[in-house]
Scaffold this motif. Structure first.
Motif, PDB file in Angstrom:
ATOM      1  N   GLY A  79      46.213 -17.811  64.188  1.00 23.89           N
ATOM      2  CA  GLY A  79      45.174 -16.890  64.653  1.00 23.89           C
ATOM      3  C   GLY A  79      44.788 -15.860  63.611  1.00 23.89           C
ATOM      4  N   ARG A  80      43.855 -14.989  64.020  1.00 23.29           N
ATOM      5  CA  ARG A  80      43.310 -14.007  63.110  1.00 23.29           C
ATOM      6  C   ARG A  80      43.682 -12.588  63.520  1.00 23.29           C
ATOM      7  NH1 ARG A  80      39.113 -16.087  60.124  1.00 23.29           N
ATOM      8  NH2 ARG A  80      38.098 -14.050  59.977  1.00 23.29           N
ATOM      9  N   LYS A  81      44.604 -12.459  64.482  1.00 21.45           N
ATOM     10  CA  LYS A  81      44.947 -11.135  64.967  1.00 21.45           C
ATOM     11  C   LYS A  81      45.971 -10.477  64.059  1.00 21.45           C
ATOM     12  CE  LYS A  81      43.776 -11.217  69.841  1.00 21.45           C
ATOM     13  NZ  LYS A  81      44.233 -10.854  71.193  1.00 21.45           N
ATOM     14  N   GLY A  82      46.074  -9.171  64.200  1.00 22.92           N
ATOM     15  CA  GLY A  82      47.075  -8.434  63.456  1.00 22.92           C
ATOM     16  C   GLY A  82      46.431  -7.407  62.557  1.00 22.92           C
ATOM     17  N   ASN A  83      47.048  -6.233  62.492  1.00 24.23           N
ATOM     18  CA  ASN A  83      46.561  -5.189  61.626  1.00 24.23           C
ATOM     19  C   ASN A  83      47.064  -5.417  60.212  1.00 24.23           C
ATOM     20  OD1 ASN A  83      45.458  -4.105  63.929  1.00 24.23           O
ATOM     21  ND2 ASN A  83      47.091  -2.624  64.230  1.00 24.23           N
ATOM     22  N   VAL A  84      46.204  -5.177  59.245  1.00 21.86           N
ATOM     23  CA  VAL A  84      46.542  -5.390  57.843  1.00 21.86           C
ATOM     24  C   VAL A  84      46.109  -4.170  57.049  1.00 21.86           C
ATOM     25  CG1 VAL A  84      46.132  -6.805  55.797  1.00 21.86           C
ATOM     26  CG2 VAL A  84      46.260  -7.887  58.034  1.00 21.86           C
ATOM     27  N   GLN A  85      46.998  -3.719  56.156  1.00 24.12           N
ATOM     28  CA  GLN A  85      46.674  -2.603  55.271  1.00 24.12           C
ATOM     29  C   GLN A  85      46.837  -3.072  53.835  1.00 24.12           C
ATOM     30  OE1 GLN A  85      47.881   1.672  56.001  1.00 24.12           O
ATOM     31  NE2 GLN A  85      49.297   1.227  54.358  1.00 24.12           N
ATOM     32  N   LEU A  86      45.785  -2.937  53.045  1.00 21.97           N
ATOM     33  CA  LEU A  86      45.795  -3.374  51.661  1.00 21.97           C
ATOM     34  C   LEU A  86      45.529  -2.180  50.749  1.00 21.97           C
ATOM     35  CD1 LEU A  86      43.555  -6.561  52.069  1.00 21.97           C
ATOM     36  CD2 LEU A  86      46.051  -6.449  52.155  1.00 21.97           C
ATOM     37  N   LEU A  87      46.313  -2.063  49.685  1.00 22.04           N
ATOM     38  CA  LEU A  87      46.171  -0.967  48.727  1.00 22.04           C
ATOM     39  C   LEU A  87      45.750  -1.514  47.371  1.00 22.04           C
ATOM     40  CD1 LEU A  87      49.339   1.197  49.476  1.00 22.04           C
ATOM     41  CD2 LEU A  87      46.976   1.891  49.848  1.00 22.04           C
ATOM     42  N   SER A  88      44.909  -0.769  46.683  1.00 22.34           N
ATOM     43  CA  SER A  88      44.608  -1.116  45.302  1.00 22.34           C
ATOM     44  C   SER A  88      45.862  -0.884  44.458  1.00 22.34           C
ATOM     45  CB  SER A  88      43.450  -0.268  44.773  1.00 22.34           C
ATOM     46  OG  SER A  88      43.797   1.111  44.769  1.00 22.34           O
ATOM     47  N   PHE A  89      45.916  -1.483  43.282  1.00 26.77           N
ATOM     48  CA  PHE A  89      47.127  -1.410  42.452  1.00 26.77           C
ATOM     49  C   PHE A  89      47.511   0.026  42.124  1.00 26.77           C
ATOM     50  CE2 PHE A  89      49.445  -1.739  38.381  1.00 26.77           C
ATOM     51  CZ  PHE A  89      50.458  -2.595  38.775  1.00 26.77           C
ATOM     52  N   ASP A  90      46.502   0.867  41.888  1.00 31.19           N
ATOM     53  CA  ASP A  90      46.799   2.269  41.538  1.00 31.19           C
ATOM     54  C   ASP A  90      46.937   3.162  42.760  1.00 31.19           C
ATOM     55  OD1 ASP A  90      44.197   2.440  42.420  1.00 31.19           O
ATOM     56  OD2 ASP A  90      43.375   3.252  40.552  1.00 31.19           O
ATOM     57  N   VAL A  96      41.854  -1.139  55.532  1.00 35.07           N
ATOM     58  CA  VAL A  96      42.600  -1.411  56.754  1.00 35.07           C
ATOM     59  C   VAL A  96      41.765  -2.308  57.656  1.00 35.07           C
ATOM     60  CG1 VAL A  96      43.619  -0.414  58.840  1.00 35.07           C
ATOM     61  CG2 VAL A  96      43.826   0.789  56.647  1.00 35.07           C
ATOM     62  N   ARG A  97      42.356  -3.444  58.038  1.00 29.27           N
ATOM     63  CA  ARG A  97      41.748  -4.294  59.068  1.00 29.27           C
ATOM     64  C   ARG A  97      42.553  -4.097  60.342  1.00 29.27           C
ATOM     65  NH1 ARG A  97      42.751 -10.611  59.333  1.00 29.27           N
ATOM     66  NH2 ARG A  97      44.677  -9.782  60.230  1.00 29.27           N
ATOM     67  N   ALA A  98      41.876  -3.734  61.394  1.00 28.77           N
ATOM     68  CA  ALA A  98      42.564  -3.458  62.647  1.00 28.77           C
ATOM     69  C   ALA A  98      41.941  -4.253  63.775  1.00 28.77           C
ATOM     70  CB  ALA A  98      42.527  -1.965  62.966  1.00 28.77           C
ATOM     71  N   MET A  99      42.786  -4.692  64.689  1.00 33.43           N
ATOM     72  CA  MET A  99      42.364  -5.393  65.892  1.00 33.43           C
ATOM     73  C   MET A  99      42.793  -4.572  67.097  1.00 33.43           C
ATOM     74  SD  MET A  99      41.060  -8.166  64.597  1.00 33.43           S
ATOM     75  CE  MET A  99      41.195  -9.317  63.210  1.00 33.43           C
ATOM     76  N   GLN A 100      41.882  -4.303  67.986  1.00 35.13           N
ATOM     77  CA  GLN A 100      42.180  -3.475  69.151  1.00 35.13           C
ATOM     78  C   GLN A 100      41.792  -4.216  70.427  1.00 35.13           C
ATOM     79  OE1 GLN A 100      40.005   0.192  69.212  1.00 35.13           O
ATOM     80  NE2 GLN A 100      41.093   1.002  70.983  1.00 35.13           N
ATOM     81  N   ASP A 101      42.759  -4.358  71.330  1.00 31.52           N
ATOM     82  CA  ASP A 101      42.469  -4.990  72.619  1.00 31.52           C
ATOM     83  C   ASP A 101      41.597  -4.073  73.471  1.00 31.52           C
ATOM     84  OD1 ASP A 101      43.853  -7.343  72.170  1.00 31.52           O
ATOM     85  OD2 ASP A 101      45.738  -6.551  72.955  1.00 31.52           O
ATOM     86  N   LEU A 102      40.649  -4.686  74.186  1.00 28.54           N
ATOM     87  CA  LEU A 102      39.818  -3.934  75.133  1.00 28.54           C
ATOM     88  C   LEU A 102      40.492  -4.041  76.500  1.00 28.54           C
ATOM     89  CD1 LEU A 102      36.296  -5.154  73.973  1.00 28.54           C
ATOM     90  CD2 LEU A 102      37.522  -3.077  73.302  1.00 28.54           C
ATOM     91  N   ILE A 103      40.883  -2.903  77.043  1.00 28.34           N
ATOM     92  CA  ILE A 103      41.694  -2.878  78.259  1.00 28.34           C
ATOM     93  C   ILE A 103      40.929  -2.265  79.423  1.00 28.34           C
ATOM     94  CG2 ILE A 103      43.772  -1.875  79.307  1.00 28.34           C
ATOM     95  CD1 ILE A 103      45.103  -2.026  76.588  1.00 28.34           C
ATOM     96  N   GLY A 181      39.199  -8.495  76.202  1.00 30.35           N
ATOM     97  CA  GLY A 181      38.652  -8.927  74.919  1.00 30.35           C
ATOM     98  C   GLY A 181      39.307  -8.135  73.804  1.00 30.35           C
ATOM     99  N   SER A 182      38.755  -8.246  72.632  1.00 29.61           N
ATOM    100  CA  SER A 182      39.295  -7.499  71.501  1.00 29.61           C
ATOM    101  C   SER A 182      38.160  -7.011  70.616  1.00 29.61           C
ATOM    102  CB  SER A 182      40.269  -8.359  70.689  1.00 29.61           C
ATOM    103  OG  SER A 182      39.592  -9.474  70.134  1.00 29.61           O
ATOM    104  N   LYS A 183      38.437  -5.953  69.896  1.00 32.18           N
ATOM    105  CA  LYS A 183      37.465  -5.358  68.994  1.00 32.18           C
ATOM    106  C   LYS A 183      38.106  -5.251  67.623  1.00 32.18           C
ATOM    107  CE  LYS A 183      34.728  -1.119  68.398  1.00 32.18           C
ATOM    108  NZ  LYS A 183      34.452   0.226  68.965  1.00 32.18           N
ATOM    109  N   SER A 184      37.412  -5.668  66.612  1.00 32.91           N
ATOM    110  CA  SER A 184      37.962  -5.634  65.261  1.00 32.91           C
ATOM    111  C   SER A 184      37.112  -4.742  64.374  1.00 32.91           C
ATOM    112  CB  SER A 184      38.024  -7.049  64.686  1.00 32.91           C
ATOM    113  OG  SER A 184      36.738  -7.644  64.710  1.00 32.91           O
TER     114      SER A 184
END
Length: 207
Positions: A79-90, A96-103, A181-184
């Protein structure tokens, strides 16, 4: 041109009420205003399309990178779910990619509210005023007329109350939760001189 615009005879313009107005009867300032608005709208729709493409490309590229990174450890991600945090080398930039469930809540939320009301009625002489206020605020609707899910769910972790009715109400809240549902979204940050990450705004009001 739209079908509606094609039907307008040459030398006329259609006003907001749908009436055909001869060009020579339109004030010059009205023509200039119309040209300004249409020019701004043209640029805005172009930017909107660019942002839509940017979002789609960014999600796709982040997902491809996550899968490439996982392959280093012979892991297959589902799947494509899950929060991801990416930093530049410096460390200067962060993505930040975030997935939020709609409740939402089903009818069992009303049962929870009734149980909580019973508790508050009995405790009213002894209950701290802030507890009563917090509970009442949690069940108020927002400006759109919707229950504020975060406030309601927060009741379960904010108070360590052992009354059986309260515990039953917390169970009812848990059972009432419906994920519809979910919101990204993607957020991009830049580190300032103090080492704090500040969002790079893509909202016209925040630029």
């Amino acid at each position: 041109m739209t079908a509606q615009q094609q039907q307008i005879p040459e030398g006329f313009r259609q006003d907001a009420k749908g009436r055909l107005v001869p060009e020579d009867q339109i004030k010059e300032i009205d023509k200039v205003r119309d040209e300004l608005v249409l020019a701004i709208v043209d640029r805005a729709t172009e930017l909107r399309d660019q942002l839509r493409d940017f979002k789609a490309d960014t999600f796709s590229e982040i997902q491809a990178f996550v899968e490439t990174s996982a392959q280093e450890y012979d892991v297959q991600l589902g799947g494509r779910k899950g929060n991801v945090q990416l930093l530049s080398f410096d460390g200067q930039y962060k993505v930040v990619r975030a997935m939020q469930d709609l409740i939402t809540f089903d009818e069992r939320l009303q049962a929870a509210k009734a149980l909580i009301d019973e508790c508050l009625t009995e405790w009213v002489s002894d209950a701290r005023p802030e507890l009563v206020q917090i509970v009442q605020d949690a069940f108020r609707v927002d400006q759109a007329g919707k229950i504020r899910t975060g406030e309601v769910l927060g009741l379960r972790r904010r108070f360590n109350i052992q009354d059986k009715r309260w515990l039953k109400a917390m169970d009812a809240i848990s059972d009432a939760v419906q994920v519809t549902g979910s919101k990204s979204y993607v957020r991009i940050y830049e580190r300032d001189a103090n080492g704090h990450y500040r969002p790079i705004s893509l909202d016209i009001a925040g630029v």
